[in-house]
Design a protein around this motif. Structure first.
Motif, short mmCIF file in Angstrom:
data_model
loop_
_atom_site.label_atom_id
_atom_site.label_comp_id
_atom_site.label_asym_id
_atom_site.label_seq_id
_atom_site.Cartn_x
_atom_site.Cartn_y
_atom_site.Cartn_z
N VAL A 27 1.25 -0.91 -0.19
CA VAL A 27 -0.17 0.24 -0.08
C VAL A 27 1.01 1.33 0.47
CG1 VAL A 27 -2.09 -1.00 1.27
CG2 VAL A 27 -0.82 -0.45 2.53
N ASP A 28 2.33 1.01 0.57
CA ASP A 28 2.91 1.81 0.29
C ASP A 28 4.28 1.81 0.24
OD1 ASP A 28 4.73 4.46 0.39
OD2 ASP A 28 4.00 4.42 3.11
N PRO A 29 4.80 1.98 -1.63
CA PRO A 29 5.75 1.33 -1.98
C PRO A 29 7.05 1.90 -1.86
CG PRO A 29 3.76 1.96 -3.88
CD PRO A 29 3.76 1.84 -2.64
N GLN A 30 6.67 3.80 -1.68
CA GLN A 30 8.22 4.52 -1.20
C GLN A 30 8.39 3.39 0.42
OE1 GLN A 30 9.90 5.73 -2.80
NE2 GLN A 30 11.22 6.85 -1.58
N GLN A 31 7.19 3.75 1.49
CA GLN A 31 7.97 3.11 1.85
C GLN A 31 8.89 1.57 2.67
OE1 GLN A 31 4.76 2.89 5.24
NE2 GLN A 31 6.17 2.72 7.63
N ALA A 82 3.70 -5.92 8.90
CA ALA A 82 3.33 -5.57 7.79
C ALA A 82 2.92 -4.03 8.08
CB ALA A 82 2.87 -6.46 6.83
N ALA A 83 2.28 -3.49 8.07
CA ALA A 83 1.53 -2.63 8.16
C ALA A 83 2.64 -1.46 8.91
CB ALA A 83 0.62 -2.05 9.06
N ALA A 84 2.87 -1.34 8.78
CA ALA A 84 4.38 -0.08 9.46
C ALA A 84 5.11 -0.19 8.90
CB ALA A 84 5.17 -0.98 10.93
N TYR A 85 5.31 -1.20 7.61
CA TYR A 85 6.56 -1.32 6.50
C TYR A 85 5.28 -0.96 5.41
CZ TYR A 85 10.00 -3.04 9.73
OH TYR A 85 10.33 -2.91 10.79
N GLY A 86 4.63 -1.03 5.27
CA GLY A 86 3.47 0.08 3.47
C GLY A 86 2.79 -1.66 3.25
N ILE A 87 2.98 -2.35 4.10
CA ILE A 87 2.16 -3.40 3.33
C ILE A 87 0.47 -4.31 4.46
CG2 ILE A 87 2.81 -6.44 3.12
CD1 ILE A 87 5.68 -5.72 3.56
N ASP A 88 -0.01 -4.34 3.10
CA ASP A 88 -1.34 -4.90 3.92
C ASP A 88 -1.66 -6.22 4.11
OD1 ASP A 88 -4.31 -5.13 5.07
OD2 ASP A 88 -4.81 -4.57 2.20
N LEU A 89 -1.33 -7.25 4.77
CA LEU A 89 -1.43 -8.75 4.90
C LEU A 89 -2.94 -8.63 4.88
CD1 LEU A 89 -0.31 -10.95 4.85
CD2 LEU A 89 -0.59 -11.51 6.90
#
Length: 189
Positions: A27-31, A82-89
């Motif tokens: 969800v946040d490729p830059q992060q 994972a959300a802390a790194y911009g990934i939605d599981l």
């Protein structure tokens, strides 16, 4: 993502191999790019660790009884990280829970024994009901000689329906009166 063949011991020390499936979305490729060198490796490792942590706190029976609890626990644990790194599981699911060969045989024996015990319990309940019914019938007939005579004739009718030849000595009067002697309790006393 597939997390294959994790060999894990349960709380009751049963060795299992569990395969997981997970669906995720960036969800946040830059992060993701700045925080993680390899986001797939990171997710794979986190799923492995969460799987080990959850399985090691449950018994085999608990795991087999509710796979959804396993899935939810793993997803909840990993999704937060994972959300802390911009990934939605999105989802996590245990595809397979593979038991060792000897454990499969033991579980089959346990299930068979449980089913046998259930069948015995049902049979015993039916026998108890049948005995109660017979007891109630006997009580009713005890106080009513006419009803007893009717039951006797009903059984005689069933018996005669199954045989081809019936010899009666003493005539119909012998069949009606002498087959079972009825006495009036008030006269006998």
């Amino acid at each position: 993502m597939e997390v294959n063949g994790q060999e894990i011991l349960t709380k009751d020390r049963v060795g299992l191999r569990i395969n997981l499936s997970a669906m995720w979305q960036i969800v946040d490729p830059q992060q993701v790019k700045t925080a993680l060198a390899d986001h797939k490796d990171y997710l794979y490792r986190e799923l492995q660790l969460a799987l080990r942590a959850v399985v090691s706190t449950q018994t085999l029976d608990e795991l087999l009884a509710d796979k959804n609890l396993l899935n939810q626990s793993i997803q909840q644990t990993v999704a937060e990280k994972a959300a802390a790194y911009g990934i939605d599981l999105k989802t996590v699911g245990a595809r397979d829970i593979v038991l060792p060969g000897d454990m499969k045989a033991i579980l089959a024996q346990v299930v068979e024994a449980e089913k046998r015990a259930e069948a015995n319990l049902i049979r015993r309940r039916e026998e108890t009901q049948e005995t109660r019914s017979l007891h109630n019938t006997a009580k009713v007939m005890e106080g009513n000689p006419v009803l007893l005579r009717l039951k006797e004739l009903e059984i005689l009718e069933k018996i005669t329906g199954r045989i081809s030849t019936l010899n009666v000595y003493g005539g119909l009067d012998g069949v009606m009166n002498d087959l079972v002697k009825l006495t009036d309790k008030s006269k006998a006393a």
